[in-house]
Motif scaffolding. Structure first.
Motif, PDB file in Angstrom:
ATOM      1  N   PHE A 136      12.258  62.709  65.362  1.00 48.30           N
ATOM      2  CA  PHE A 136      10.741  62.987  66.657  1.00 48.30           C
ATOM      3  C   PHE A 136      10.160  61.394  65.875  1.00 48.30           C
ATOM      4  O   PHE A 136      10.106  60.728  64.278  1.00 48.30           O
ATOM      5  CB  PHE A 136       9.705  63.769  65.505  1.00 48.30           C
ATOM      6  N   ILE A 137       9.824  60.683  66.710  1.00 46.95           N
ATOM      7  CA  ILE A 137       9.621  59.343  66.908  1.00 46.95           C
ATOM      8  C   ILE A 137       8.216  59.127  67.760  1.00 46.95           C
ATOM      9  O   ILE A 137       7.644  59.218  68.915  1.00 46.95           O
ATOM     10  CB  ILE A 137      10.987  58.181  67.433  1.00 46.95           C
ATOM     11  N   PRO A 138       6.591  58.664  67.046  1.00 49.48           N
ATOM     12  CA  PRO A 138       5.667  58.404  68.084  1.00 49.48           C
ATOM     13  C   PRO A 138       5.895  57.231  68.736  1.00 49.48           C
ATOM     14  O   PRO A 138       6.918  56.023  68.660  1.00 49.48           O
ATOM     15  CB  PRO A 138       5.007  57.868  66.837  1.00 49.48           C
ATOM     16  N   VAL A 139       5.197  56.991  69.665  1.00 54.12           N
ATOM     17  CA  VAL A 139       5.924  56.483  71.411  1.00 54.12           C
ATOM     18  C   VAL A 139       4.229  55.878  71.554  1.00 54.12           C
ATOM     19  O   VAL A 139       3.549  56.578  71.790  1.00 54.12           O
ATOM     20  CB  VAL A 139       6.096  56.811  72.691  1.00 54.12           C
ATOM     21  N   GLY A 140       3.993  54.589  71.436  1.00 52.90           N
ATOM     22  CA  GLY A 140       3.269  53.631  72.358  1.00 52.90           C
ATOM     23  C   GLY A 140       3.527  52.954  73.276  1.00 52.90           C
ATOM     24  O   GLY A 140       3.534  53.839  74.119  1.00 52.90           O
TER      25      GLY A 140
END
Length: 504
Positions: free
Chosen positions: A174-178
């Motif tokens: 699970f990877i954060p995205v901006g």
């Protein structure tokens, strides 16, 4: 397509500045959700964020001429710190344009590393536009925070380390995205080397630009961006990052403020470190996905992308944690205004712990109480409590997911207006800067009487205000025209049940 980035990532020469971060087990959260949870600790980079990887990788690919001119960037904070450190290491002049709402801890950190800081606008996109204007005026080289192949490749080294550190089975990452730089780099590497691993992008619910793009089939610009998680507060996904991600990710998960706050607490309890909201975002998405899909016995990885947050924000984070963890129910309950009613109410609840109880006398018939009750997140405990109270002939309104109730009403309960006519209620959000509240009041005051006002500094980038004004119906259009001219986000809350029960 992911093969395009494999060589770039393998060739990224970042380790004379960036460090290989550990992949930590999280025994407490693993036990609670019955999955093995691992946390990639990018908060342990020299600038407390993964951003130093991409920034440094971009700078070492510049020509000598470009390095001599200097570099410029726009950033909400973490890219700024990474670029400032990288530029200092390579003796390159750096200018950083940052939104005025950027936490002070990030602004100060950039200045300490020798970069010039220019504060402009209230969100990243305004800062970015100003930075590009300065590029034209000065000739300096613009260093994108995410939408650049060298930046993306630098961030992709996180995945290279991760798969080397855990060669055993991994079910999902699970990877954060901006803007998408980290996710694009990581998914390109993972899907090339270990295509069986699922990769999920995680976005803040109120700045989900990738989700919007996936649904539309093309990049879109969000009309409003929430900035509680300022590190991912981006209105439009990057062009190159979207090209890479759209066919590779296995899905997008969104998390709200309460869920991020709960994840910050989870990280603290397992590691004794404090993540920033964007840093805890992927863990919040991991927990949400695991719960929704009833996962058990899986190996799941989250990326702690950063730890740059103002200390005074912890008060607000702590407040919202129990609700985010679904361990507190917030209810409005009507009980008879007679002696012994509170005792009977507590008897109905039994041994459940009451976390908050607010009440003020209003009339001799009914009492509206605002109550917080500790609950277990499993087995529908909140619903059971509401059913129990209704069975005891109490009128109950569930306020647990009512934003106005959590931000304002719980701190104002009991203030019913007496003989207040033509009252209209508005909730506002405006950029939290020195003098911002005075500016707000100066613009608003004068024509209509303010009958109620509540402001509370939450230690976040935006101030929140609840205002009651006495406005005749014939003047409402004129009022809303004025409010539109303020250019603040606002919502009418006159019909909100929280207001009607406790303040009207």
């Amino acid at each position: 397509m992911p093969q395009d980035y494999l060589k770039r990532i393998l060739d990224a020469r970042i380790y004379d500045l960036a460090v290989e971060t550990p992949l930590d087990p999280m025994p407490l959260i693993s036990s609670r959700i019955e999955n093995q949870v691992l946390l990639k600790r990018e908060d342990l980079q020299p600038v407390f964020s993964f951003k130093v990887r991409g920034a440094y990788n971009k700078l070492i690919h510049l020509s000598d001429e470009q390095k001599a001119i200097g570099v410029i960037a726009a950033s909400a904070g973490n890219h700024a710190q990474g670029l400032a450190l990288a530029a200092k290491h390579l003796n390159i002049k750096a200018t950083i344009v940052m939104p005025q709402t950027t936490p002070a801890i990030k602004v100060d950190a950039v200045r300490r590393r020798g970069a010039e800081v220019v504060l402009m606008g209230d969100a990243f996109d305004e800062a970015s536009a100003h930075a590009r204007k300065l590029v034209i005026e000065t000739g300096m080289v613009y260093i994108p925070p995410f939408d650049d192949p060298d930046v993306i490749a630098g961030q992709g080294t996180v995945a290279m380390e991760l798969l080397r550190q855990h060669p055993a089975d991994i079910d999902a990452v699970f990877i954060p995205v901006g803007g998408g730089g980290l996710c694009a780099g990581m998914v390109a590497y993972i899907k090339t080397v270990r295509p069986e691993i699922k990769v999920f992008a995680v976005e803040a619910e109120d700045s989900a630009c990738l989700k919007a793009a996936m649904e539309a089939g093309e990049r879109v610009t969000l009309p409003h961006v929430g900035i509680f998680a300022d590190g991912v507060a981006v209105a439009q996904i990057g062009e190159e990052t979207f090209r890479v991600m759209k066919d590779l990710i296995d899905g997008v998960v969104t998390a709200n403020t309460d869920e991020m706050c709960a994840a910050i607490k989870d990280i603290f309890e397992d590691t004794r470190s404090i993540a920033e909201p964007a840093g805890a975002l992927s863990l919040a998405g991991l927990k949400k996905y695991a719960n929704q899909h009833n996962l058990q016995g899986k190996t799941l990885v989250a990326i702690d992308s950063g730890a740059n947050t103002n200390f005074d924000r912890l008060r607000y984070i702590s407040e919202r944690t129990e609700i985010g963890e679904k361990r507190e129910a917030v209810l409005a309950v009507t009980i008879p205004e007679v002696a012994g009613s509170y005792k009977r109410f507590c008897q109905v609840l039994g041994k459940r712990s009451i976390t908050e109880f607010n009440y003020r006398y209003s009339n001799n018939k009914d009492a509206h109480i605002f109550v917080g009750i500790q609950v277990s997140p499993e087995n529908g405990d909140r619903e059971d409590i509401i059913h129990t109270l209704q069975e005891a002939d109490y009128a109950v309104v569930d306020m647990t997911d009512n934003g106005m109730a959590k931000n304002h009403i719980r701190h104002m309960v009991g203030g019913h207006g007496v003989n207040v006519k033509d009252e209209i209620i508005y909730r506002f959000e405006f950029p939290e800067r020195p003098g911002a509240l005075l500016t707000f009041l100066t613009k608003l005051a004068g024509r209509w009487n303010i009958s109620m006002f509540h402001y509370r500094n939450h230690g976040s980038a935006f101030g929140r205000v609840l205002v009651g004004m006495q406005v005749q119906q014939s003047e409402k259009l004129a009022l809303e025209k004025l409010l539109d001219e303020l250019h603040f986000n606002y919502w009418e809350e006159t019909d909100n049940q929280a207001y009607q029960l406790f303040l009207e």
